[in-house]
Design an enzyme around this catalytic site. Structure first.
Site, PDB file in Angstrom:
ATOM      1  N   ASP A 181       0.841  -1.199   0.000  1.00  0.00           N
ATOM      2  CA  ASP A 181       0.000   0.000   0.000  1.00  0.00           C
ATOM      3  C   ASP A 181       0.873   1.245   0.000  1.00  0.00           C
ATOM      4  O   ASP A 181       1.401   1.643   1.041  1.00  0.00           O
ATOM      5  CB  ASP A 181      -0.916  -0.035   1.235  1.00  0.00           C
ATOM      6  CG  ASP A 181      -1.772   1.219   1.369  1.00  0.00           C
ATOM      7  OD1 ASP A 181      -1.777   2.041   0.429  1.00  0.00           O
ATOM      8  OD2 ASP A 181      -2.428   1.374   2.413  1.00  0.00           O
ATOM      9  N   GLU A 213      31.525   8.224   3.561  1.00  0.00           N
ATOM     10  CA  GLU A 213      32.084   8.047   4.903  1.00  0.00           C
ATOM     11  C   GLU A 213      31.014   8.464   5.903  1.00  0.00           C
ATOM     12  O   GLU A 213      30.778   9.649   6.107  1.00  0.00           O
ATOM     13  CB  GLU A 213      33.341   8.907   5.083  1.00  0.00           C
ATOM     14  CG  GLU A 213      34.433   8.660   4.050  1.00  0.00           C
ATOM     15  CD  GLU A 213      35.532   9.706   4.136  1.00  0.00           C
ATOM     16  OE1 GLU A 213      35.789  10.234   5.234  1.00  0.00           O
ATOM     17  OE2 GLU A 213      36.118  10.015   3.085  1.00  0.00           O
ATOM     18  N   GLU A 252      29.660   8.695   9.638  1.00  0.00           N
ATOM     19  CA  GLU A 252      30.007   8.664  11.057  1.00  0.00           C
ATOM     20  C   GLU A 252      28.754   8.382  11.888  1.00  0.00           C
ATOM     21  O   GLU A 252      27.636   8.699  11.466  1.00  0.00           O
ATOM     22  CB  GLU A 252      30.619   9.996  11.482  1.00  0.00           C
ATOM     23  CG  GLU A 252      31.918  10.309  10.748  1.00  0.00           C
ATOM     24  CD  GLU A 252      32.353  11.748  10.870  1.00  0.00           C
ATOM     25  OE1 GLU A 252      33.574  12.001  10.788  1.00  0.00           O
ATOM     26  OE2 GLU A 252      31.481  12.628  11.022  1.00  0.00           O
ATOM     27  N   GLU A 309      36.252   8.151  15.974  1.00  0.00           N
ATOM     28  CA  GLU A 309      36.269   9.510  15.436  1.00  0.00           C
ATOM     29  C   GLU A 309      36.614  10.520  16.526  1.00  0.00           C
ATOM     30  O   GLU A 309      36.967  10.155  17.642  1.00  0.00           O
ATOM     31  CB  GLU A 309      34.923   9.837  14.769  1.00  0.00           C
ATOM     32  CG  GLU A 309      34.940   9.715  13.241  1.00  0.00           C
ATOM     33  CD  GLU A 309      35.881  10.703  12.579  1.00  0.00           C
ATOM     34  OE1 GLU A 309      36.259  11.708  13.201  1.00  0.00           O
ATOM     35  OE2 GLU A 309      36.253  10.473  11.411  1.00  0.00           O
ATOM     36  N   GLU A 330      33.548   5.474  12.907  1.00  0.00           N
ATOM     37  CA  GLU A 330      33.401   5.465  11.451  1.00  0.00           C
ATOM     38  C   GLU A 330      33.969   4.163  10.907  1.00  0.00           C
ATOM     39  O   GLU A 330      35.024   3.700  11.345  1.00  0.00           O
ATOM     40  CB  GLU A 330      34.136   6.650  10.828  1.00  0.00           C
ATOM     41  CG  GLU A 330      34.007   6.747   9.315  1.00  0.00           C
ATOM     42  CD  GLU A 330      34.729   7.958   8.752  1.00  0.00           C
ATOM     43  OE1 GLU A 330      35.493   7.777   7.776  1.00  0.00           O
ATOM     44  OE2 GLU A 330      34.577   9.063   9.293  1.00  0.00           O
ATOM     45  N   HIS A 332      30.592  12.281   4.433  1.00  0.00           N
ATOM     46  CA  HIS A 332      31.401  12.795   3.336  1.00  0.00           C
ATOM     47  C   HIS A 332      31.181  11.922   2.105  1.00  0.00           C
ATOM     48  O   HIS A 332      31.186  10.688   2.207  1.00  0.00           O
ATOM     49  CB  HIS A 332      32.877  12.798   3.717  1.00  0.00           C
ATOM     50  CG  HIS A 332      33.186  13.683   4.892  1.00  0.00           C
ATOM     51  ND1 HIS A 332      34.450  13.769   5.447  1.00  0.00           N
ATOM     52  CD2 HIS A 332      32.404  14.517   5.621  1.00  0.00           C
ATOM     53  CE1 HIS A 332      34.418  14.615   6.462  1.00  0.00           C
ATOM     54  NE2 HIS A 332      33.188  15.075   6.587  1.00  0.00           N
ATOM     55  N   ARG A 382      40.890  21.295   5.176  1.00  0.00           N
ATOM     56  CA  ARG A 382      39.692  20.634   5.675  1.00  0.00           C
ATOM     57  C   ARG A 382      38.647  21.605   6.226  1.00  0.00           C
ATOM     58  O   ARG A 382      37.606  21.180   6.723  1.00  0.00           O
ATOM     59  CB  ARG A 382      40.056  19.591   6.744  1.00  0.00           C
ATOM     60  CG  ARG A 382      40.788  18.396   6.171  1.00  0.00           C
ATOM     61  CD  ARG A 382      41.202  17.394   7.242  1.00  0.00           C
ATOM     62  NE  ARG A 382      41.988  16.315   6.669  1.00  0.00           N
ATOM     63  CZ  ARG A 382      41.495  15.170   6.242  1.00  0.00           C
ATOM     64  NH1 ARG A 382      40.194  14.949   6.328  1.00  0.00           N
ATOM     65  NH2 ARG A 382      42.285  14.230   5.731  1.00  0.00           N
ATOM     66  N   GLU A 390      35.764  15.309  -2.913  1.00  0.00           N
ATOM     67  CA  GLU A 390      35.081  14.995  -1.657  1.00  0.00           C
ATOM     68  C   GLU A 390      34.168  16.151  -1.256  1.00  0.00           C
ATOM     69  O   GLU A 390      34.628  17.263  -1.001  1.00  0.00           O
ATOM     70  CB  GLU A 390      36.096  14.740  -0.548  1.00  0.00           C
ATOM     71  CG  GLU A 390      35.455  14.443   0.801  1.00  0.00           C
ATOM     72  CD  GLU A 390      36.487  14.345   1.924  1.00  0.00           C
ATOM     73  OE1 GLU A 390      36.166  13.716   2.950  1.00  0.00           O
ATOM     74  OE2 GLU A 390      37.586  14.920   1.788  1.00  0.00           O
ATOM     75  N   ARG A 401      32.067  17.502   1.648  1.00  0.00           N
ATOM     76  CA  ARG A 401      32.162  17.238   3.076  1.00  0.00           C
ATOM     77  C   ARG A 401      30.939  17.719   3.857  1.00  0.00           C
ATOM     78  O   ARG A 401      30.870  17.544   5.067  1.00  0.00           O
ATOM     79  CB  ARG A 401      33.433  17.888   3.636  1.00  0.00           C
ATOM     80  CG  ARG A 401      34.710  17.422   2.925  1.00  0.00           C
ATOM     81  CD  ARG A 401      35.971  18.021   3.508  1.00  0.00           C
ATOM     82  NE  ARG A 401      36.224  17.493   4.842  1.00  0.00           N
ATOM     83  CZ  ARG A 401      36.102  18.186   5.961  1.00  0.00           C
ATOM     84  NH1 ARG A 401      35.710  19.454   5.912  1.00  0.00           N
ATOM     85  NH2 ARG A 401      36.349  17.641   7.125  1.00  0.00           N
TER      86      ARG A 401
END
Length: 445
Positions: free
Chosen positions: A55, A134, A136, A190, A197, A246, A317, A334, A336
């Site tokens: 349904d 990735e 976490e 982490e 992770e 990420h 970063r 990447e 992030r």
């Protein structure tokens, strides 16, 4: 033996070997929440022919009550015996499914079908999409009644070795995922207390989204076996790092990674630069998909390693887009900013298509930012033309609704229903009286 027949044969062999009795047909709703119907193994052939109905009006954002019949089409590639169900003479298995209309056409509201369309569009341009996420997560203790708390299971830090319960949980998750066919690359603690992770190998986009969905399901089930609660909530605890998803993405053409160019100073091709620009140009309009909850925006603040400023770099970063140092076939971009509350099928679709749109436009991004953006003043960020991501869900949804690209990627049905769902979420949050308000105002006024 044809490939499909061999897959079918391998599945039957596993069913006989483990004496599988029950089969869970799994799919996801708009928010990426896993749903399933359980059938007996006697119904396997009916299931493989797409004859199992459900349904759709009972699934948020799927179908109106007058057009509610939908069907599940299992993907044999996703067949797996469920390791924790195995007993002597008994086991259960699962298959991830796409959703079909009664006429066997793909149901437009199925997030898995959205990503399949993205993959098909890329293929028509000669591209295959490779993604490595990735994700976490936190391990929290349960209270005396088995309800989740926000008390971290441990006091560990980044990459710290431990011989505690958290390490045992990660090991059991690793063993379970490996038994289900995952290729695990790394597992570690982490930055935040209780945060972990586990990384798995790059795969094609659809398999990667299937794996992310399975991963969250497995992590939660294994944690529960240890009387812990696994949370993929983006920011479950104030004043410590939140959890991200990420997304590492590469495009291949004729077996070659099109993001790599050994003659470039950064080892990046024009296609890579164009992809970066396409992603950066559309980030604000797509943030509601990659960061889809009220809580998502509690993570996207300075000071906790989560990117909230739209910039790119080869190593920095504090930027939202980073280019990891691996080159050659491993060259990747990447993103992030996404978090684990995102529906991976939708998130991977919008990231891939925004980048591919950039390749079509053939425009290079602004220069990379190598300084710590978190320590810049507003004036410094403005001089470098560094914009912010939306800072709350309502703003993100307004951006989403205002731009053509999201509707084009998601399709009319998902676009409309997702916006409706998220506006309801924001309105409910806006009207709720929160603990912070009571502490701040109840005695003051």
């Amino acid at each position: 033996m044809p490939v499909e027949n061999k897959k079918h044969s391998d599945m039957k062999e596993a069913i006989n070997k483990f004496q599988v009795e029950l089969l869970h047909l799994q799919f996801v709703d708009l928010e990426g929440i896993l749903k399933h119907v359980t059938i007996t193994i006697d119904q396997l052939e009916d299931a493989l022919q797409g004859k199992i109905m459900f349904d759709g009006s009972s699934i948020q954002g799927f179908s109106p009550i007058n057009e509610s019949d939908l069907y599940l089409m299992p993907d044999i590639d996703t067949f797996s015996v469920i390791p924790w169900s195995i007993e002597e003479g008994y086991a259960e298995a699962r298959l991830l499914c796409s959703v079909l209309n009664p006429d066997s056409t793909p149901f437009e509201g199925d997030p898995r079908n959205v990503l399949k369309r993205t993959v098909e569009k890329a293929a028509r341009l000669g591209y295959s999409i490779s993604i490595g996420p990735e994700l976490e997560f936190f391990l929290f203790r349960e209270d005396g009644e088995g309800n989740p708390s926000v008390t971290p299971q441990d006091n560990g830090g980044y990459f710290e070795p431990a011989h505690d319960l958290g390490e045992k949980v990660r090991l059991e998750i690793y063993r379970t995922l490996k038994a289900m066919g995952f290729r695990i690359e790394a597992s570690h603690h982490e930055v935040a207390m209780g945060q972990h992770e586990i990384n798995f190998k790059f795969m094609d986009a659809l398999t990667s989204a299937d794996n992310a969905t399975t991963y969250k399901w497995v992590v939660k089930n294994i944690a529960k076996q240890f009387n812990l609660h696994a949370s993929f909530m983006p920011k479950p605890v104030e004043s410590i790092n939140g959890s991200g998803m990420h997304v590492n993405i590469s495009l291949f053409k004729e077996g070659q990674n099109i993001f790599y160019d050994e003659t470039d100073q950064f080892g990046l091709s024009n296609s890579a630069y164009y992809f970066i620009n396409g992603l950066m140009s559309n980030l604000e309009y797509l943030t509601a998909i990659t960061n889809p909850t009220v809580n998502s925006y509690k993570r996207l603040v300075p000071g906790y390693e989560a990117p909230c400023y739209i910039a790119w770099s080869t190593s920095n970063r504090s930027t939202l887009i980073r280019i990891p140092s691996t080159r050659g076939a491993g060259t990747r971009i990447e993103a992030r900013h996404p978090d684990p509350s995102a529906n991976p099928y939708l998130a991977y679709s919008v990231i891939a298509e925004a980048g591919i749109d950039g390749i079509k436009m053939e425009q290079r991004p602004v220069e990379p930012v190598n300084e710590d953006i978190f320590n810049m003043s507003c004036e410094e960020r403005k001089s470098l033309k560094i914009n912010n991501l939306p800072d709350n869900l309502e703003t993100a949804v307004n951006y989403l609704e205002s731009n053509y690209i999201a509707k084009e990627i998601l399709g009319e049905h998902v676009f409309r229903e997702f916006i409706t769902l998220k506006r309801m979420e924001w309105e409910e949050y806006r009207k709720t009286v929160h603990e912070w308000e009571l502490k701040r105002y109840q005695l003051k006024f």
